[in-house]
Design a protein around this motif. Sequence first.
Motif, short mmCIF file in Angstrom:
data_model
loop_
_atom_site.label_atom_id
_atom_site.label_comp_id
_atom_site.label_asym_id
_atom_site.label_seq_id
_atom_site.Cartn_x
_atom_site.Cartn_y
_atom_site.Cartn_z
N PHE A 1 0.86 -1.25 -0.04
CA PHE A 1 -0.28 -0.19 -0.33
C PHE A 1 0.80 1.61 -0.12
CE2 PHE A 1 -2.72 3.20 2.21
CZ PHE A 1 -4.46 3.17 1.64
N SER A 2 1.14 2.09 -1.06
CA SER A 2 1.54 3.13 -0.75
C SER A 2 0.89 4.30 -0.73
CB SER A 2 2.43 2.92 -2.41
OG SER A 2 1.57 3.54 -3.60
N TRP A 3 1.79 5.76 -1.10
CA TRP A 3 1.39 6.55 -1.32
C TRP A 3 0.38 7.14 -2.05
CZ3 TRP A 3 1.24 10.80 -4.67
CH2 TRP A 3 0.86 12.31 -3.62
N VAL A 4 -0.05 6.30 -3.09
CA VAL A 4 -0.87 6.54 -3.64
C VAL A 4 -2.25 6.39 -3.83
CG1 VAL A 4 -1.27 6.56 -6.34
CG2 VAL A 4 0.96 7.30 -5.86
N ASP A 5 -1.93 4.70 -3.28
CA ASP A 5 -3.33 4.39 -3.12
C ASP A 5 -3.76 5.03 -1.55
OD1 ASP A 5 -2.98 2.09 -4.30
OD2 ASP A 5 -1.08 1.12 -2.94
N PHE A 6 -2.80 5.43 -0.71
CA PHE A 6 -3.57 6.36 0.64
C PHE A 6 -4.01 8.06 -0.47
CE2 PHE A 6 -2.20 10.46 2.69
CZ PHE A 6 -3.05 9.88 3.94
N HIS A 7 -3.35 8.15 -0.42
CA HIS A 7 -3.70 9.75 -1.32
C HIS A 7 -5.40 9.90 -2.48
CE1 HIS A 7 -3.76 14.07 -2.85
NE2 HIS A 7 -3.89 13.29 -4.00
N PHE A 8 -5.33 8.40 -2.80
CA PHE A 8 -6.52 8.55 -3.38
C PHE A 8 -7.71 7.56 -2.25
CE2 PHE A 8 -4.21 8.13 -7.73
CZ PHE A 8 -4.25 9.36 -7.79
N GLU A 9 -7.08 7.27 -1.93
CA GLU A 9 -8.52 6.62 -1.12
C GLU A 9 -8.65 7.20 0.19
OE1 GLU A 9 -6.77 3.76 3.12
OE2 GLU A 9 -7.66 2.48 1.29
N ASN A 10 -8.12 8.38 0.06
CA ASN A 10 -8.52 9.56 1.71
C ASN A 10 -8.97 10.83 0.80
OD1 ASN A 10 -8.14 7.75 4.39
ND2 ASN A 10 -6.35 8.10 3.16
#
Length: 173
Positions: A61-70
């Motif tokens: 799970f990366s920053w990209v996943d985190f950013h889009f998830e939130n």
Amino acid sequence: MCEIIATLGPIGTDSHRQAERLGTGISLHDTFQAAAEYAKKHKIKLLVPAGFRENREGRLFSWVDFHFENLEAIELEKVWFEETMPMVLLHKSYSVIAIHPSTSSLVPELEKYEQIKYAKSKVEAYQLFKQGEVSAVVTSSCLIDENNDPPHIKMRFAPTMVWCLYKMKSSNA
């Protein structure tokens, strides 16, 4: 009221150091996911490096996943870059290496290790090395034992990191 920023702990992480530089109160957490949940619940700011990676439920799970998830709850307030604390690869053998997932790209021979043990932070990874549970580690050089670790330094790193300061969206406030 003192402004508080949630980020990855424990004391000694690059995230902790960056939060300190912002001159606010700090709430440290075991994972970025925990820090994000805390920030949303308490409507405080959140500090996340763009290079962040975690193992979550068996997947990277990366920053990209985190950013889009939130996207619905948080928005970027400020972005900057700065060098991380200098790091080292301490290596005794290719048995087991402890690393934070975000540092795995720094190890050119990662596939040579018999086992990779992912830690929640470079601080935790070094504790595993110090306790003899692993034979290699990528950690911040300021954490190492100057009396015993220098002979095991195989590589040194001083990468630049992009830092992202988030705030809660006003519709959630």
